[in-house]
Motif scaffolding. Sequence first.
Motif, PDB file in Angstrom:
ATOM      1  N   GLY A   6      -6.784   9.616   0.714  1.00  0.00           N
ATOM      2  CA  GLY A   6      -5.732   9.710  -0.482  1.00  0.00           C
ATOM      3  C   GLY A   6      -6.231  11.137  -1.025  1.00  0.00           C
ATOM      4  N   ARG A   7      -5.157  11.836  -1.754  1.00  0.00           N
ATOM      5  CA  ARG A   7      -5.540  12.991  -2.048  1.00  0.00           C
ATOM      6  C   ARG A   7      -5.040  13.278  -3.512  1.00  0.00           C
ATOM      7  NH1 ARG A   7      -1.547  15.926   1.920  1.00  0.00           N
ATOM      8  NH2 ARG A   7      -0.261  14.181   1.133  1.00  0.00           N
ATOM      9  N   SER A  62       0.660  -1.254   0.033  1.00  0.00           N
ATOM     10  CA  SER A  62       0.015  -0.159  -0.193  1.00  0.00           C
ATOM     11  C   SER A  62       0.857   1.479   0.028  1.00  0.00           C
ATOM     12  CB  SER A  62      -1.196   0.186   1.194  1.00  0.00           C
ATOM     13  OG  SER A  62      -0.091   0.155   2.437  1.00  0.00           O
ATOM     14  N   GLU A  63       1.964   1.014   0.144  1.00  0.00           N
ATOM     15  CA  GLU A  63       3.031   2.396   0.282  1.00  0.00           C
ATOM     16  C   GLU A  63       3.411   2.849  -0.927  1.00  0.00           C
ATOM     17  OE1 GLU A  63       4.409   4.257   3.101  1.00  0.00           O
ATOM     18  OE2 GLU A  63       2.621   3.254   4.046  1.00  0.00           O
ATOM     19  N   ARG A  64       2.715   3.424  -1.526  1.00  0.00           N
ATOM     20  CA  ARG A  64       2.668   3.844  -3.101  1.00  0.00           C
ATOM     21  C   ARG A  64       2.194   5.157  -3.669  1.00  0.00           C
ATOM     22  NH1 ARG A  64      -0.556  -0.562  -3.819  1.00  0.00           N
ATOM     23  NH2 ARG A  64      -2.237  -0.293  -5.325  1.00  0.00           N
ATOM     24  N   LEU A  65       2.508   5.762  -4.335  1.00  0.00           N
ATOM     25  CA  LEU A  65       1.661   6.921  -4.844  1.00  0.00           C
ATOM     26  C   LEU A  65       1.696   6.895  -6.329  1.00  0.00           C
ATOM     27  CD1 LEU A  65       3.832   9.306  -5.874  1.00  0.00           C
ATOM     28  CD2 LEU A  65       3.800   9.747  -3.442  1.00  0.00           C
ATOM     29  N   ASP A  66       0.884   7.710  -7.216  1.00  0.00           N
ATOM     30  CA  ASP A  66       0.774   7.734  -8.613  1.00  0.00           C
ATOM     31  C   ASP A  66       1.312   8.880  -8.759  1.00  0.00           C
ATOM     32  OD1 ASP A  66      -0.332   5.019  -8.978  1.00  0.00           O
ATOM     33  OD2 ASP A  66      -2.265   5.854  -8.816  1.00  0.00           O
ATOM     34  N   ASP A 115      -7.525   5.492  -0.313  1.00  0.00           N
ATOM     35  CA  ASP A 115      -7.458   5.965   1.238  1.00  0.00           C
ATOM     36  C   ASP A 115      -6.842   4.872   2.078  1.00  0.00           C
ATOM     37  OD1 ASP A 115      -8.996   7.950   0.630  1.00  0.00           O
ATOM     38  OD2 ASP A 115     -10.941   7.044   0.736  1.00  0.00           O
ATOM     39  N   GLY A 116      -6.560   5.470   3.232  1.00  0.00           N
ATOM     40  CA  GLY A 116      -6.069   4.473   4.128  1.00  0.00           C
ATOM     41  C   GLY A 116      -4.442   4.054   3.979  1.00  0.00           C
ATOM     42  N   ASP A 137      -1.506   9.205  -2.469  1.00  0.00           N
ATOM     43  CA  ASP A 137      -1.882  10.246  -3.276  1.00  0.00           C
ATOM     44  C   ASP A 137      -1.798  10.057  -4.861  1.00  0.00           C
ATOM     45  OD1 ASP A 137      -2.258  11.677  -0.981  1.00  0.00           O
ATOM     46  OD2 ASP A 137      -0.351  12.688  -1.029  1.00  0.00           O
ATOM     47  N   VAL A 138      -2.431  10.865  -5.654  1.00  0.00           N
ATOM     48  CA  VAL A 138      -2.184  10.855  -7.023  1.00  0.00           C
ATOM     49  C   VAL A 138      -1.591  12.272  -7.085  1.00  0.00           C
ATOM     50  CG1 VAL A 138      -3.063  10.860  -9.359  1.00  0.00           C
ATOM     51  CG2 VAL A 138      -3.943   9.628  -7.657  1.00  0.00           C
ATOM     52  N   VAL A 139      -0.442  12.501  -7.690  1.00  0.00           N
ATOM     53  CA  VAL A 139       0.457  13.702  -7.745  1.00  0.00           C
ATOM     54  C   VAL A 139       0.686  14.210  -9.297  1.00  0.00           C
ATOM     55  CG1 VAL A 139       2.650  14.901  -6.883  1.00  0.00           C
ATOM     56  CG2 VAL A 139       1.518  13.137  -5.631  1.00  0.00           C
TER      57      VAL A 139
END
Length: 480
Positions: free
Chosen positions: A371-372, A332-336, A363-364, A447-449
């Motif tokens: 998640g943002r 789960s420790e990932r972002l886009d 989320d979570g 997050d999606v960044v």
Amino acid sequence: MSLWTAAEAAQATGGRATSDWQATGVSIDTRTLQPGDLFIALKDVRDGHDFVAQALEKGAAAALVSRVPEGVAEDAPLLIVGDVLDGLTALGRAGRARSGARVVAITGSVGKTSTKEMVRAALAGQGRVHAAEASYNNHWGVPLTLARMPRETEFAVLEIGMNHPGEIAPLAQLAHPHVAMITTIAAAHLEAFDSLDGIADEKAAIFSGLTGDGTAIVNAALPQSERMIRAARAAGAWVVTFGAEAPADWRLGPVTVAPGATTAKAHGGGLDFLLKVSSEGGHFALNALGALAAATALGADLSRALLGLADWRPPAGRGTREEVILDPARESERLDLIDDSFNANPTSLSASLSVLAAAQPRDGAGRVEKGRRVAILGDMLELGPEEVAMHVAMAEDPSMPALGLIHCVGPRMKALYEALPYERRGKWVETAEELIPHVARLVDAGDVVLVKGSKGSRVSKVVDAIRNLGHRSASRDQEA
């Protein structure tokens, strides 16, 4: 296979070859030069003559120079001309003149490079395709692309750009395309023009280079469309239009954006069809439609072009989407990350924000429970006297309410930062370098960044900093 012999290059440029040689490629950079290349000693930030000895040591077949450089033997393989850029332009002109390829040239305020790559994809498998590298679209990029064109090329895909009035026509005449396309008109390089109409007139100068039976591909849904169509007809071109409006020859219907893909119902070439690209964004669908119109005008088969486009993804820095794994031990420790750091103006920024608004955070997953959607925005450059107002106006973009946090970089983006609702303000800094030490606290797992800005804002450094937070996932890369 030989691309240029000494005799051919000398005849093309009016230069003097110091020996007999054969080149299999053309290079302007010793860092990427391959053995057998003809090295072009252009003068830019550094004088290319300073690198001729290095180029020859790396295996260059010869060097195009205006003098024998210091430290280079008189009998070294050289092609000596009066001016190196003029020599390259002449070599490009000769490369175009000897070719039997069908040529398309693409310009526009937004989407030139992506559309160029779409046309390349649409033509793949339908003949030998030669296309411009990266964004090689200026006074040296266009002739370099033509000089590199193999004799057996069947389709050539060129990109033509501009910063100031009067730049496009000579490049269009050098390219002498069978098909010329304008993607769109927007507030890019506006500081050099009085209005968007002025930009449209400059872009429409691409039609002056068309062959006698040439086709002009024009976006039909712009305030400047009729202006550009008149220019195309004045140049003797056959006009083909594309857009989301009914009067267009190639019409875009309902668009569906899903994770990793965009699809749309469309009509063109007398047929109804389903258009797909492996990237997220309605703007990609419209550019893909124009690319199909251009490819078929060159003689490509529509069905095969659609298959070629289906796997298209944008070039690096122009909306590429990837997954950054922050902790390999915890899934789960990932972002886009959406890397759109190569260029920006109000039109392209709005398109990118719409992609971010449609993305689904998780989320979570991180420190922040929810998640943002996070935007990191750098200055939009070369917008002219209204640049501050244009930055402020982005606060009212329809996608803004869907975003969780906006970080801003640069003096112009400070105006947008101050116009944002307090709850959406992240961090503002003067330079991208100042933001880098804070990156780990500005984004989070789930997050999606989006990182977006003009190249001069240097926000690509922020992209690298985010990637360095963890491990980029090559197997799960997507494009946006």
